[in-house]
Design a protein around this motif. Structure first.
Motif, PDB file in Angstrom:
ATOM      1  N   ARG A  89      15.580  -2.963  12.853  1.00 28.14           N
ATOM      2  CA  ARG A  89      15.375  -2.431  11.498  1.00 28.14           C
ATOM      3  C   ARG A  89      16.612  -2.615  10.621  1.00 28.14           C
ATOM      4  NH1 ARG A  89      12.047   2.155  14.215  1.00 28.14           N
ATOM      5  NH2 ARG A  89       9.939   1.499  13.688  1.00 28.14           N
ATOM      6  N   ARG A  90      17.800  -2.562  11.220  1.00 27.04           N
ATOM      7  CA  ARG A  90      19.017  -2.821  10.442  1.00 27.04           C
ATOM      8  C   ARG A  90      19.120  -4.291  10.063  1.00 27.04           C
ATOM      9  NH1 ARG A  90      21.730   0.657  14.044  1.00 27.04           N
ATOM     10  NH2 ARG A  90      22.516  -1.149  15.169  1.00 27.04           N
ATOM     11  N   ALA A  91      18.715  -5.169  10.967  1.00 20.70           N
ATOM     12  CA  ALA A  91      18.816  -6.603  10.716  1.00 20.70           C
ATOM     13  C   ALA A  91      17.785  -7.079   9.693  1.00 20.70           C
ATOM     14  CB  ALA A  91      18.650  -7.378  12.022  1.00 20.70           C
ATOM     15  N   PHE A  92      16.609  -6.459   9.700  1.00 15.72           N
ATOM     16  CA  PHE A  92      15.530  -6.871   8.799  1.00 15.72           C
ATOM     17  C   PHE A  92      15.003  -5.633   8.082  1.00 15.72           C
ATOM     18  CE2 PHE A  92      15.569  -9.740  12.423  1.00 15.72           C
ATOM     19  CZ  PHE A  92      15.683 -10.969  11.790  1.00 15.72           C
ATOM     20  N   HIS A  93      15.468  -5.426   6.869  1.00 16.92           N
ATOM     21  CA  HIS A  93      15.087  -4.220   6.121  1.00 16.92           C
ATOM     22  C   HIS A  93      13.594  -4.159   5.836  1.00 16.92           C
ATOM     23  CE1 HIS A  93      19.129  -2.797   5.718  1.00 16.92           C
ATOM     24  NE2 HIS A  93      19.503  -4.012   5.348  1.00 16.92           N
ATOM     25  N   SER A  94      12.918  -5.306   5.840  1.00 18.05           N
ATOM     26  CA  SER A  94      11.476  -5.292   5.603  1.00 18.05           C
ATOM     27  C   SER A  94      10.716  -4.683   6.777  1.00 18.05           C
ATOM     28  CB  SER A  94      10.975  -6.710   5.339  1.00 18.05           C
ATOM     29  OG  SER A  94      11.188  -7.524   6.472  1.00 18.05           O
ATOM     30  N   LEU A  95      11.384  -4.434   7.899  1.00 13.08           N
ATOM     31  CA  LEU A  95      10.735  -3.843   9.063  1.00 13.08           C
ATOM     32  C   LEU A  95      10.956  -2.336   9.152  1.00 13.08           C
ATOM     33  CD1 LEU A  95      11.452  -6.560  11.777  1.00 13.08           C
ATOM     34  CD2 LEU A  95       9.413  -6.243  10.392  1.00 13.08           C
ATOM     35  N   ASP A  96      11.437  -1.720   8.081  1.00 12.24           N
ATOM     36  CA  ASP A  96      11.638  -0.269   8.085  1.00 12.24           C
ATOM     37  C   ASP A  96      10.334   0.479   8.342  1.00 12.24           C
ATOM     38  OD1 ASP A  96      14.344  -0.466   7.685  1.00 12.24           O
ATOM     39  OD2 ASP A  96      14.246  -0.124   5.520  1.00 12.24           O
ATOM     40  N   ASP A  97       9.210  -0.071   7.909  1.00  9.01           N
ATOM     41  CA  ASP A  97       7.912   0.574   8.094  1.00  9.01           C
ATOM     42  C   ASP A  97       7.208   0.144   9.375  1.00  9.01           C
ATOM     43  OD1 ASP A  97       8.053   2.068   5.733  1.00  9.01           O
ATOM     44  OD2 ASP A  97       7.402   0.342   4.547  1.00  9.01           O
ATOM     45  N   LEU A  98       7.872  -0.619  10.207  1.00  6.51           N
ATOM     46  CA  LEU A  98       7.284  -1.045  11.470  1.00  6.51           C
ATOM     47  C   LEU A  98       6.997   0.177  12.330  1.00  6.51           C
ATOM     48  CD1 LEU A  98       6.673  -3.669  13.122  1.00  6.51           C
ATOM     49  CD2 LEU A  98       8.901  -3.315  14.189  1.00  6.51           C
ATOM     50  N   PRO A  99       5.767   0.305  12.826  1.00  3.30           N
ATOM     51  CA  PRO A  99       5.452   1.486  13.639  1.00  3.30           C
ATOM     52  C   PRO A  99       6.149   1.410  14.994  1.00  3.30           C
ATOM     53  CG  PRO A  99       3.617  -0.036  13.659  1.00  3.30           C
ATOM     54  CD  PRO A  99       4.623  -0.597  12.689  1.00  3.30           C
ATOM     55  N   ASP A 100       6.384   2.566  15.590  1.00  8.81           N
ATOM     56  CA  ASP A 100       6.981   2.608  16.923  1.00  8.81           C
ATOM     57  C   ASP A 100       5.972   2.202  17.987  1.00  8.81           C
ATOM     58  OD1 ASP A 100       9.470   3.451  15.998  1.00  8.81           O
ATOM     59  OD2 ASP A 100       8.855   5.547  16.013  1.00  8.81           O
ATOM     60  N   ALA A 101       4.692   2.355  17.696  1.00  7.41           N
ATOM     61  CA  ALA A 101       3.634   2.005  18.645  1.00  7.41           C
ATOM     62  C   ALA A 101       2.449   1.449  17.867  1.00  7.41           C
ATOM     63  CB  ALA A 101       3.215   3.222  19.454  1.00  7.41           C
ATOM     64  N   ILE A 102       1.674   0.625  18.548  1.00  3.45           N
ATOM     65  CA  ILE A 102       0.480   0.049  17.936  1.00  3.45           C
ATOM     66  C   ILE A 102      -0.716   0.355  18.826  1.00  3.45           C
ATOM     67  CG2 ILE A 102       1.649  -1.804  16.683  1.00  3.45           C
ATOM     68  CD1 ILE A 102       0.923  -3.704  18.973  1.00  3.45           C
ATOM     69  N   PRO A 103      -1.901   0.489  18.233  1.00  7.61           N
ATOM     70  CA  PRO A 103      -3.088   0.674  19.063  1.00  7.61           C
ATOM     71  C   PRO A 103      -3.339  -0.619  19.836  1.00  7.61           C
ATOM     72  CG  PRO A 103      -3.700   0.436  16.766  1.00  7.61           C
ATOM     73  CD  PRO A 103      -2.205   0.477  16.816  1.00  7.61           C
ATOM     74  N   ALA A 104      -3.758  -0.489  21.071  1.00 10.00           N
ATOM     75  CA  ALA A 104      -3.982  -1.676  21.896  1.00 10.00           C
ATOM     76  C   ALA A 104      -5.247  -1.523  22.738  1.00 10.00           C
ATOM     77  CB  ALA A 104      -2.760  -1.928  22.774  1.00 10.00           C
ATOM     78  N   PRO A 105      -6.419  -1.379  22.104  1.00  4.54           N
ATOM     79  CA  PRO A 105      -7.647  -1.185  22.874  1.00  4.54           C
ATOM     80  C   PRO A 105      -8.053  -2.415  23.679  1.00  4.54           C
ATOM     81  CG  PRO A 105      -8.169  -1.448  20.568  1.00  4.54           C
ATOM     82  CD  PRO A 105      -6.662  -1.381  20.678  1.00  4.54           C
ATOM     83  N   TRP A 106      -7.481  -3.583  23.387  1.00  4.44           N
ATOM     84  CA  TRP A 106      -7.833  -4.806  24.092  1.00  4.44           C
ATOM     85  C   TRP A 106      -7.108  -4.947  25.428  1.00  4.44           C
ATOM     86  CZ3 TRP A 106      -5.424  -4.343  19.443  1.00  4.44           C
ATOM     87  CH2 TRP A 106      -4.053  -4.510  19.445  1.00  4.44           C
TER      88      TRP A 106
END
Length: 130
Positions: free
Chosen positions: A45-62
């Motif tokens: 997140r420090r290296a790429f400020h556009s990733l500040d909203d990146l979630p800590d986890a993602i749904p993975a039903p697959w």
């Protein structure tokens, strides 16, 4: 200089970024420190400020196993992220359709002469003569 590099870091490939900014100093010991997952996310997140909203986890039903348990983003593969993007885009599309329908209902009610305290559905039906 570091602030400028941090700002443009989102557009530079990592190899060029580190060539300009310099690599982080090596630790005094020859053994690498074990990677701690929260530190990886903080560094990303420090290296790429556009990733500040990146979630800590993602749904993975697959994925096999517990389909309801989210997958930590640090453990996600490229395919996992791609599937999460498709799912997020479907959510966005559904939200846009709901918003458009609500806007249309509001416009129909206003065109029928309804005021703020009138019922929107009744006014829209009245406008259509139903």
């Amino acid at each position: 200089m570091r602030a400028v590099l941090a700002w443009i870091g989102d557009w530079l490939p990592p190899s060029l970024y580190f060539a300009i900014a310099g690599k982080p100093t090596e630790t005094a010991t020859s053994e690498p420190l074990p990677a701690r997952l929260p530190n990886l996310m903080a560094r990303l997140r420090r290296a790429f400020h556009s990733l500040d909203d990146l979630p800590d986890a993602i749904p993975a039903p697959w994925r096999e196993g517990n389909e309801t348990e989210p997958l930590l983003i640090e453990l996600a593969t490229i395919d996992d992220v791609a599937f999460a993007v498709v799912a997020a885009n479907a959510d966005v599309s559904a939200a846009i359709r709901r918003s458009s329908a609500l806007e249309r209902l509001h416009r129909l009610a206003r065109e029928a002469g309804a005021l703020g305290t009138d019922r929107a559905v009744d006014a829209a039906l009245k406008r259509e003569g139903r």
